[in-house]
Design a protein around this motif. Sequence first.
Motif, PDB file in Angstrom:
ATOM      1  N   VAL A  20      -4.187  74.591 -34.456  1.00 27.45           N
ATOM      2  CA  VAL A  20      -5.082  75.127 -34.786  1.00 27.45           C
ATOM      3  C   VAL A  20      -6.742  74.307 -35.250  1.00 27.45           C
ATOM      4  N   ILE A  21      -6.252  73.864 -34.388  1.00 28.87           N
ATOM      5  CA  ILE A  21      -8.077  72.781 -34.369  1.00 28.87           C
ATOM      6  C   ILE A  21      -8.072  73.258 -33.303  1.00 28.87           C
ATOM      7  N   ALA A  22      -7.443  73.577 -31.744  1.00 31.80           N
ATOM      8  CA  ALA A  22      -8.340  73.660 -31.017  1.00 31.80           C
ATOM      9  C   ALA A  22      -8.802  74.994 -31.101  1.00 31.80           C
ATOM     10  N   ARG A  23      -7.912  76.355 -31.744  1.00 33.42           N
ATOM     11  CA  ARG A  23      -8.509  77.297 -31.827  1.00 33.42           C
ATOM     12  C   ARG A  23      -9.959  77.371 -33.046  1.00 33.42           C
ATOM     13  N   ALA A  24      -9.774  76.534 -33.698  1.00 41.04           N
ATOM     14  CA  ALA A  24     -10.618  76.421 -34.445  1.00 41.04           C
ATOM     15  C   ALA A  24     -12.208  76.091 -33.669  1.00 41.04           C
ATOM     16  N   LEU A  25     -12.152  74.758 -33.049  1.00 42.92           N
ATOM     17  CA  LEU A  25     -13.526  74.290 -32.031  1.00 42.92           C
ATOM     18  C   LEU A  25     -13.630  75.745 -31.270  1.00 42.92           C
ATOM     19  N   ARG A  26     -12.506  75.978 -30.550  1.00 48.64           N
ATOM     20  CA  ARG A  26     -13.110  77.421 -30.286  1.00 48.64           C
ATOM     21  C   ARG A  26     -14.212  78.615 -30.536  1.00 48.64           C
ATOM     22  N   ASP A  27     -12.968  79.083 -31.604  1.00 54.97           N
ATOM     23  CA  ASP A  27     -13.740  79.668 -32.550  1.00 54.97           C
ATOM     24  C   ASP A  27     -15.794  79.146 -32.959  1.00 54.97           C
ATOM     25  N   ALA A  28     -15.341  78.144 -32.794  1.00 56.46           N
ATOM     26  CA  ALA A  28     -16.835  77.516 -32.863  1.00 56.46           C
ATOM     27  C   ALA A  28     -17.871  77.170 -31.949  1.00 56.46           C
ATOM     28  N   GLY A  29     -16.933  77.599 -31.062  1.00 57.87           N
ATOM     29  CA  GLY A  29     -18.123  78.046 -29.579  1.00 57.87           C
ATOM     30  C   GLY A  29     -17.873  76.932 -28.375  1.00 57.87           C
ATOM     31  N   MET A  30     -16.671  75.939 -28.521  1.00 57.62           N
ATOM     32  CA  MET A  30     -16.930  75.057 -27.984  1.00 57.62           C
ATOM     33  C   MET A  30     -15.461  74.773 -27.107  1.00 57.62           C
ATOM     34  N   GLU A  31     -16.012  74.339 -26.059  1.00 57.96           N
ATOM     35  CA  GLU A  31     -15.320  74.456 -24.981  1.00 57.96           C
ATOM     36  C   GLU A  31     -13.325  73.703 -25.449  1.00 57.96           C
ATOM     37  N   VAL A  32     -12.502  73.896 -25.345  1.00 64.88           N
ATOM     38  CA  VAL A  32     -11.374  72.908 -26.121  1.00 64.88           C
ATOM     39  C   VAL A  32     -10.814  73.307 -24.622  1.00 64.88           C
ATOM     40  N   ILE A  33     -10.097  71.493 -24.111  1.00 61.42           N
ATOM     41  CA  ILE A  33      -8.754  71.474 -22.826  1.00 61.42           C
ATOM     42  C   ILE A  33      -7.712  71.240 -23.575  1.00 61.42           C
ATOM     43  N   TYR A  34      -6.466  71.670 -23.560  1.00 64.48           N
ATOM     44  CA  TYR A  34      -5.357  71.152 -24.532  1.00 64.48           C
ATOM     45  C   TYR A  34      -4.414  70.650 -23.426  1.00 64.48           C
ATOM     46  N   THR A  35      -3.767  70.055 -23.401  1.00 62.22           N
ATOM     47  CA  THR A  35      -3.346  69.717 -22.399  1.00 62.22           C
ATOM     48  C   THR A  35      -1.413  69.914 -22.386  1.00 62.22           C
ATOM     49  N   GLY A  36      -0.594  70.249 -23.879  1.00 60.03           N
ATOM     50  CA  GLY A  36       0.086  70.398 -24.379  1.00 60.03           C
ATOM     51  C   GLY A  36       0.337  68.748 -25.179  1.00 60.03           C
ATOM     52  N   LEU A  37       2.352  68.717 -24.547  1.00 64.52           N
ATOM     53  CA  LEU A  37       2.966  67.708 -25.336  1.00 64.52           C
ATOM     54  C   LEU A  37       3.751  66.822 -24.447  1.00 64.52           C
ATOM     55  N   HIS A  38       3.486  65.700 -25.468  1.00 66.60           N
ATOM     56  CA  HIS A  38       4.131  64.927 -24.692  1.00 66.60           C
ATOM     57  C   HIS A  38       3.377  63.848 -23.476  1.00 66.60           C
ATOM     58  N   GLN A  39       2.016  63.609 -24.061  1.00 63.17           N
ATOM     59  CA  GLN A  39       1.111  63.085 -23.039  1.00 63.17           C
ATOM     60  C   GLN A  39       1.388  61.755 -23.100  1.00 63.17           C
ATOM     61  N   LEU A  88      -8.891  61.414 -34.476  1.00 59.13           N
ATOM     62  CA  LEU A  88      -7.926  61.748 -35.022  1.00 59.13           C
ATOM     63  C   LEU A  88      -7.169  62.407 -36.066  1.00 59.13           C
ATOM     64  N   GLY A  89      -5.831  63.593 -35.378  1.00 52.92           N
ATOM     65  CA  GLY A  89      -5.661  63.816 -36.670  1.00 52.92           C
ATOM     66  C   GLY A  89      -3.647  63.527 -36.824  1.00 52.92           C
ATOM     67  N   GLY A  90      -3.404  64.039 -37.662  1.00 53.08           N
ATOM     68  CA  GLY A  90      -1.794  63.872 -38.302  1.00 53.08           C
ATOM     69  C   GLY A  90      -1.928  63.416 -39.090  1.00 53.08           C
ATOM     70  N   THR A 113      -7.355  68.851 -43.936  1.00 51.62           N
ATOM     71  CA  THR A 113      -8.491  68.703 -43.451  1.00 51.62           C
ATOM     72  C   THR A 113      -8.992  70.164 -43.204  1.00 51.62           C
ATOM     73  N   ASP A 114     -10.216  70.960 -44.277  1.00 50.27           N
ATOM     74  CA  ASP A 114     -10.576  72.367 -43.561  1.00 50.27           C
ATOM     75  C   ASP A 114     -11.061  71.745 -42.429  1.00 50.27           C
ATOM     76  N   THR A 115     -11.115  72.588 -41.356  1.00 52.01           N
ATOM     77  CA  THR A 115     -11.992  72.660 -39.934  1.00 52.01           C
ATOM     78  C   THR A 115     -12.657  73.153 -39.908  1.00 52.01           C
ATOM     79  N   ARG A 116     -13.921  73.157 -40.380  1.00 52.09           N
ATOM     80  CA  ARG A 116     -15.323  73.275 -41.008  1.00 52.09           C
ATOM     81  C   ARG A 116     -15.580  72.268 -40.705  1.00 52.09           C
ATOM     82  N   ASP A 117     -14.675  71.242 -41.855  1.00 51.02           N
ATOM     83  CA  ASP A 117     -15.490  70.020 -41.810  1.00 51.02           C
ATOM     84  C   ASP A 117     -15.195  68.744 -40.637  1.00 51.02           C
TER      85      ASP A 117
END
Lengths: 129, 320
Positions: A20-39, A88-90, A113-117
Amino acid sequence: MIRVLVAKPGLDGHDRGAKVIARALRDAGMEVIYTGLHQTPEQIADAALQEDVQVVAISVLSGAHPTLVPRIVNLVRQNGQEDVLILLGGIIPEQDVPAMLDAGVAAVFGPGTDTRDIIAYITEHLPAA
Amino acid sequence: MSELGGRVLRQERAGVARALTVVERGGSPGRELLRELFPHTGHAHVVGVTGAPGVGKSTLVDGIALEARRRGRTVGIIAVDPSSPFTGGAILGDRIRMQDAVMDAGVFMRSLASRGQTGGLSRSCAASLEVLDAAGFDLILVETVGAGQSEIEIMALGHTTVVVMAPGLGDDIQAIKAGILEIADVFVVNKADREGADRTVREIRSMLHLAALAPPWPPPIIRTVAQTRQGVADLLDSLDRHQIFLQESGTLAGRRLHRTAHLLRQAVTDLADRRLQAAMEGGDWELVLRDILAGRRDPEDVAGTILSGETPGSPGRKEP
């Protein structure tokens, strides 16, 4: 262009929030690198380095943040990324927040948290490129 | 040599990462850095990997990188994903499937967003390739979704193009129609343990038979199961053979010339885009349009003025 690494360290297998965060940041025009689970912290810090991101957004739901998060912060700083904003989130209990901030996390965003914040926080706190 | 350029040549990971950011951003700092690095390029074997979404490109790239590491080579990876045409943002998720390889210090992976520029993508991709090449990586893998013209252009930047297909997606022949057949040096039928793999191989083979009678390099068709690494060593062997073919047949020099022509075309198009943008943002734009609409000026003449870098407003404009 703001580049953000969204990272899920540790063993918990739920990345809905991170996505959800990744999408919100993308929609705000950012480039989001998502690395998946268990890192591992090492993988996260290495990805942050190679991708030259300005922001690392960590999501932890498992309660392992007291061990994982300081390790990630230290590794990122050791790599010379002094200015990278670490968020940090979660699920982070209220009483753990000061320790996370002490460890070098810039801000903690809990459930609901509102993603806009988060977006506003990032754009306000990034050091000018 | 600038400090950053030196760090690239010394293969400092942080330096390489920052250099990629600088050249991707473009402008004069990017051009300056590329100029410094250019004399140190030409060493890497650049391999493009393309194919429809879901065929297993990322897993395959991860496998190729691991196999190349096993053979003592260093590997750079550039994974291209589209930017949103609406917000300019992007989610770059290729790292999810490239975890095995990217933890090794001999592998450097960078995600690149298309950033919605026409043609700009292949320029920043070419620039990224030069940084990784100057940093001394032996093998550079470029991964793109093989869906359109820009991807085909990116493939033109490499020495060897791998087109990945998988059985049961139903769009294999579509992909071939879209012009991918012409650019493939090596075909991979991934997920070869699945039903229909034989048919996919047959389809590719018959398309190849239609295309040319005796090509100097008949593209091999390699079956892989990227997830278990099956066939990946064969694939790397094929890539090596193609590199040797390019060198021995003299095709490599031709490809370099072709790539240079492509980059020049791109630079011209970019410059034209910037000039058009500047003209459109100029205050006289609407007047210019009205002049053309009223037949007082000719669009071709105005275009010439714009391309020469002059403002299309006042010169030659007659008051009615």
